[in-house]
Design an enzyme around this catalytic site. Structure first.
Site, PDB file in Angstrom:
ATOM      1  N   LYS A   1       0.810  -1.217   0.000  1.00 18.19           N
ATOM      2  CA  LYS A   1       0.000   0.000   0.000  1.00 18.19           C
ATOM      3  C   LYS A   1       0.843   1.267   0.000  1.00 18.19           C
ATOM      4  CE  LYS A   1      -3.752   2.307   2.459  1.00 18.19           C
ATOM      5  NZ  LYS A   1      -4.711   2.247   3.587  1.00 18.19           N
TER       6      LYS A   1
ATOM      7  N   ASP B   1      -8.661  -1.452   2.670  1.00 16.28           N
ATOM      8  CA  ASP B   1      -8.805  -1.103   4.074  1.00 16.28           C
ATOM      9  C   ASP B   1     -10.274  -1.243   4.449  1.00 16.28           C
ATOM     10  OD1 ASP B   1     -10.018   1.082   2.881  1.00 16.28           O
ATOM     11  OD2 ASP B   1      -8.454   2.505   3.434  1.00 16.28           O
TER      12      ASP B   1
END
Length: 295
Positions: A161, A192
């Protein structure tokens, strides 16, 4: 064990709604509604677009376990680094980022590790960073090369990420307002809790009892958003921008309120697609929503 599976019919419906906006519509959304883009533009105006691009890349690699909200963090970046003047060399830019990490309260957790990370990238990627200082548009022209360099400097995978996020934030600094050039590469969508919830409320993935299961096992959610990207023509980094702006609503609000909030927000920029996107992203309520949260 419940097996997650992508719902192809829902992928087509979500992609069709997003394609009404098109990639240019999502780029306009970034300019108007994403505060991170605005902060990077203010930083570029203060120190120059090249240095701002280097700052954005280095800071993004340390943008984890923050003690402030993301919006507050990037405003802090713009204000503090914007006040340091224009760095003349990569070494000076790296030193300024280390100064920022040492002084901004948002980086308190793991500060020493974050500083070592910036030093490592500054050393390994010196040539790339020098290129960005003089020609920030390189991140728009060759995003995959920049991504590969960042990943190699950290010994990390390209889809991590923070690695992908660093390229996106560098792109935000490099891309002047009104420049309709997307990041022409695709990465697995970072899943997420915000993205996991909207993945389920849009019906893209069936099977899990609540969105936390997608956070723990994101492969099917990533496959669903990859398919949406291919069908809609909007690269995944820009789909992530859309979900950053409106994806909090299905998790924080009930279904009807979330739909109206998304429609109202998107109507400011992409009125031609607002109703369709709002409808498809709130196809069902978010399982295990757990009540209101900050966004």
């Amino acid at each position: 064990m419940v097996v997650a599976r992508v719902d192809s019919e829902r992928v087509r419906a979500v992609a069709s709604a997003i394609s009404r906006a098109g990639v240019n519509g999502i780029l306009r959304l970034e300019e108007v509604l994403d505060p991170q883009y605005d902060d990077m533009q203010r930083l570029a105006e203060s120190v120059g677009r090249g240095p701002a691009t280097v700052y954005a890349l280095l800071v993004a690699l340390s943008s984890y376990r923050l003690t402030m909200r993301g919006e507050e963090w990037w405003r802090c970046v713009s204000d503090m680094l914007g006040g340091r003047g224009t760095p003349k060399t990569v070494d000076e830019a790296v030193d300024n980022v280390i100064w920022f990490l040492s002084n901004c309260p948002g980086s308190l957790i793991g500060r020493d590790v974050k500083i070592r990370r910036v030093r490592k990238v500054g050393t390994y990627m010196r040539g790339v960073l020098e290129g960005l200082m003089s020609r920030p548009e390189l991140v728009i022209e060759k995003p995959q090369d920049i991504l590969s360099s960042v990943a190699a400097s950290l010994g990390s995978k390209e889809e991590r990420k923070t690695v992908a996020f660093s390229v996106k934030m560098a792109y935000y600094a490099a891309r002047a307002r009104g420049v309709m050039r997307p990041l022409a590469f695709d990465l697995p969508m970072p899943i997420d809790v915000r993205v996991a919830c909207v993945t389920m409320t849009s019906g893209l993935v069936r099977g899990p009892r609540d969105y936390h299961e997608l956070v723990r096992s994101p492969a099917e959610a990533q496959r669903a958003w990859r398919d949406v990207s291919l069908m809609s023509g909007v690269p995944t980094p820009h789909l992530d921008s859309l979900l950053w702006v409106v994806g909090w609503a299905p998790r924080d609000l009930d279904q009807a309120a979330a739909r109206e909030e998304i429609r109202r927000t998107l109507s400011k920029v992409i009125p031609e697609a607002a109703e369709a996107i709002a409808r498809e992203l709130t196809y069902i309520p978010c399982p295990s929503g757990g009540g209101p949260r900050r966004h």
